[in-house]
Design an enzyme around this catalytic site. Structure first.
Site, mmCIF file in Angstrom:
data_model
loop_
_atom_site.group_PDB
_atom_site.id
_atom_site.type_symbol
_atom_site.label_atom_id
_atom_site.label_comp_id
_atom_site.label_asym_id
_atom_site.label_seq_id
_atom_site.Cartn_x
_atom_site.Cartn_y
_atom_site.Cartn_z
ATOM 1 N N ASP A 56 0.789 -1.222 0.168
ATOM 2 C CA ASP A 56 -0.016 0.034 0.030
ATOM 3 C C ASP A 56 0.955 1.169 0.157
ATOM 4 O OD1 ASP A 56 -1.448 2.172 0.616
ATOM 5 O OD2 ASP A 56 -2.718 1.033 1.936
ATOM 6 N N ASN A 80 2.023 5.758 -10.068
ATOM 7 C CA ASN A 80 0.693 5.492 -10.503
ATOM 8 C C ASN A 80 -0.531 5.430 -9.707
ATOM 9 O OD1 ASN A 80 -1.254 4.816 -13.115
ATOM 10 N ND2 ASN A 80 -0.797 2.907 -11.666
ATOM 11 N N TYR A 145 -10.210 15.364 -5.336
ATOM 12 C CA TYR A 145 -9.356 14.614 -6.117
ATOM 13 C C TYR A 145 -8.481 15.645 -6.981
ATOM 14 C CZ TYR A 145 -7.936 11.614 -10.224
ATOM 15 O OH TYR A 145 -7.543 10.933 -11.224
ATOM 16 N N GLY A 146 -9.214 16.443 -7.636
ATOM 17 C CA GLY A 146 -8.491 17.434 -8.332
ATOM 18 C C GLY A 146 -7.171 18.431 -7.565
ATOM 19 N N ALA A 147 -7.812 18.701 -6.310
ATOM 20 C CA ALA A 147 -7.000 19.237 -5.455
ATOM 21 C C ALA A 147 -5.694 18.421 -4.963
ATOM 22 C CB ALA A 147 -7.650 19.880 -4.032
ATOM 23 N N ALA A 148 -5.856 17.028 -5.031
ATOM 24 C CA ALA A 148 -4.729 16.185 -4.570
ATOM 25 C C ALA A 148 -3.832 16.260 -5.734
ATOM 26 C CB ALA A 148 -5.320 14.941 -4.465
ATOM 27 N N LYS A 149 -4.501 16.062 -7.033
ATOM 28 C CA LYS A 149 -3.494 16.221 -8.406
ATOM 29 C C LYS A 149 -2.902 17.325 -8.614
ATOM 30 C CE LYS A 149 -4.370 11.548 -9.625
ATOM 31 N NZ LYS A 149 -3.303 10.608 -9.607
ATOM 32 N N ILE A 178 -9.470 8.216 -19.619
ATOM 33 C CA ILE A 178 -9.221 7.011 -20.162
ATOM 34 C C ILE A 178 -10.236 6.125 -19.691
ATOM 35 C CG2 ILE A 178 -7.137 5.374 -20.060
ATOM 36 C CD1 ILE A 178 -6.192 8.141 -20.945
HETATM 37 P P1 NDP Z 1 -7.006 1.960 -12.073
HETATM 38 O O1 NDP Z 1 -8.458 1.865 -10.717
HETATM 39 O O2 NDP Z 1 -7.434 0.696 -12.802
HETATM 40 O O3 NDP Z 1 -5.789 1.758 -11.214
HETATM 41 C C1 NDP Z 1 -5.317 2.210 -9.800
HETATM 42 C C2 NDP Z 1 -4.227 0.968 -9.423
HETATM 43 O O4 NDP Z 1 -4.001 1.710 -8.407
HETATM 44 C C3 NDP Z 1 -5.078 -0.242 -9.018
HETATM 45 O O5 NDP Z 1 -4.394 -1.330 -9.614
HETATM 46 C C4 NDP Z 1 -4.901 -0.127 -7.533
HETATM 47 O O6 NDP Z 1 -4.947 -1.454 -7.031
HETATM 48 C C5 NDP Z 1 -3.876 0.684 -7.330
HETATM 49 N N1 NDP Z 1 -3.918 1.335 -5.999
HETATM 50 C C6 NDP Z 1 -4.797 2.356 -5.510
HETATM 51 N N2 NDP Z 1 -4.395 2.538 -4.375
HETATM 52 C C7 NDP Z 1 -3.263 2.285 -3.948
HETATM 53 C C8 NDP Z 1 -2.204 2.386 -2.930
HETATM 54 N N3 NDP Z 1 -2.808 3.019 -1.915
HETATM 55 N N4 NDP Z 1 -1.197 1.471 -3.041
HETATM 56 C C9 NDP Z 1 -0.667 0.921 -4.044
HETATM 57 N N5 NDP Z 1 -1.668 0.568 -4.917
HETATM 58 C C10 NDP Z 1 -2.814 1.254 -5.225
HETATM 59 O O7 NDP Z 1 -7.382 3.114 -12.613
HETATM 60 P P2 NDP Z 1 -6.256 3.865 -13.679
HETATM 61 O O8 NDP Z 1 -5.228 3.033 -14.321
HETATM 62 O O9 NDP Z 1 -7.338 4.716 -14.444
HETATM 63 O O10 NDP Z 1 -5.600 5.037 -12.601
HETATM 64 C C11 NDP Z 1 -4.236 5.136 -12.704
HETATM 65 C C12 NDP Z 1 -3.890 6.569 -12.206
HETATM 66 O O11 NDP Z 1 -4.330 7.484 -13.421
HETATM 67 C C13 NDP Z 1 -4.517 6.947 -10.920
HETATM 68 O O12 NDP Z 1 -3.512 7.556 -10.226
HETATM 69 C C14 NDP Z 1 -5.730 7.896 -11.478
HETATM 70 O O13 NDP Z 1 -5.708 9.133 -10.549
HETATM 71 C C15 NDP Z 1 -4.884 8.444 -12.744
HETATM 72 N N6 NDP Z 1 -5.916 9.016 -13.893
HETATM 73 C C16 NDP Z 1 -6.868 7.987 -14.364
HETATM 74 C C17 NDP Z 1 -7.780 8.697 -15.231
HETATM 75 C C18 NDP Z 1 -8.984 7.677 -15.838
HETATM 76 O O14 NDP Z 1 -9.578 8.351 -16.676
HETATM 77 N N7 NDP Z 1 -8.882 6.464 -15.841
HETATM 78 C C19 NDP Z 1 -7.755 10.160 -15.533
HETATM 79 C C20 NDP Z 1 -6.541 10.590 -15.082
HETATM 80 C C21 NDP Z 1 -5.818 10.327 -14.368
HETATM 81 P P3 NDP Z 1 -5.312 -2.030 -5.615
HETATM 82 O O15 NDP Z 1 -6.728 -1.628 -5.469
HETATM 83 O O16 NDP Z 1 -5.171 -3.584 -5.597
HETATM 84 O O17 NDP Z 1 -4.271 -1.386 -4.694
#
Ligand code: NDP
Length: 241
Positions: A56, A80, A145-149, A178
């Site tokens: 995590d 990511n 969410y936007g504030a964090a990014k 996406i």
């Molecule tokens: P997903 O939900 O498919 O991917 C997020 C991944 O992060 C999951 O595999 C999740 O797995 C893992 N994760 C979440 N929290 C934690 C944590 N605390 N520690 C370790 N792993 C974690 O979504 P996306 O692929 O779309 O998102 C990837 C990134 O892209 C994110 O940062 C998201 O904010 C950003 N993003 C996505 C957009 C979209 O339209 N899809 C647009 C803009 C940004 P698990 O739950 O098993 O930990």
């Protein structure tokens, strides 16, 4: 040259596509996530030198354990892991709930990247790269969410200054909409999808691979003099003048 690449949240969506892109280039890739079964299933699907570690990104103890399992050098760190915690459950009805929501999004999308980077900091060396996955939400007033990014974008500039003298670049790759990831859960109705596609200049949703290719480029020797930047991968939703 084979590099070691650490991708947080690499078991699904964008992170998995990033892992696949580096694996295709012959690199050793380590993916993390909180769900072991998701990591196992990604490991079955992805081909190449892949290691999975349950971790995590917001938990200091788990990050210390992760650091103990990493090789002496990490060439590329891709922060990511994240997502919009406002999608979890009903909207908050009181201040306590609001505070929980904000903390959850700041933890997931800012603190996780800050802590992971600090955990591997000493393993990053000359020619290295930190790539932070941001969002176009940083510029679109999307609540906690936007504030964090947006905070991630500002922190990235600080980080680029800290690591620049050591030859490490730090950039944000900021996706737009996406589809085909777990991000939107069950919110992606046909109307929701069409609205977001209509905002683009290219008439389509982004794919995880669109983001992965840019991450690979920005972490490559071809991009050594690009640092402290936000690169938008949003199909032109937010054009730059
Ligand atoms: P997903 O939900 O498919 O991917 C997020 C991944 O992060 C999951 O595999 C999740 O797995 C893992 N994760 C979440 N929290 C934690 C944590 N605390 N520690 C370790 N792993 C974690 O979504 P996306 O692929 O779309 O998102 C990837 C990134 O892209 C994110 O940062 C998201 O904010 C950003 N993003 C996505 C957009 C979209 O339209 N899809 C647009 C803009 C940004 P698990 O739950 O098993 O930990």
């Amino acid at each position: 040259m084979t590099r070691t690449v650490l991708v947080t949240g690499g078991g699904t969506g964008i992170g998995k596509a990033v892992a696949a892109a580096f694996l295709a280039g012959g690199d050793h890739v380590i993916i993390t996530g909180r769900r072991p079964e998701v990591l196992s299933s990604a490991a079955e699907e992805l081909e190449g030198a892949l290691t999975t570690v349950v971790c995590d990104a917001t938990d200091p103890e788990q990050l210390e354990a992760l650091r103990g399992r990493l090789p002496d050098v990490v060439d590329v760190l891709v922060n990511n892991a994240g997502g919009n915690r406002e999608f979890d459950g009903a909207p908050p009805s009181d201040l306590r709930g609001l505070a929980e929501r904000w903390r959850a999004n700041l933890d997931a999308n800012l603190l996780g990247a800050v802590l992971t980077t600090a955990a591997v900091d000493k393993l990053l060396g000359p020619g290295g790269a930190v790539v932070n996955i941001g969002s176009f939400a940083a510029d679109r007033g999307a609540g906690s969410y936007g504030a964090a990014k947006a905070a991630m974008n500002t922190w990235n500039i600080f980080l680029a200054g800290q690591l620049g003298p050591r030859g490490v670049t730090c950039n944000v790759v900021a996706p737009g909409y996406i589809d085909s990831t777990e991000f939107f859960r069950d919110r992606r109705s046909a109307a929701f999808h069409e609205e977001r596609v209509a905002e683009t200049l290219v008439g389509r949703a982004g794919r995880p691979e669109d983001v992965a290719d840019v991450v690979r480029f920005i972490a490559s020797p071809a991009a050594r003099h690009i640092t402290g930047q936000v690169l938008r991968v949003d199909g032109g939703v937010i054009p730059t003048r």
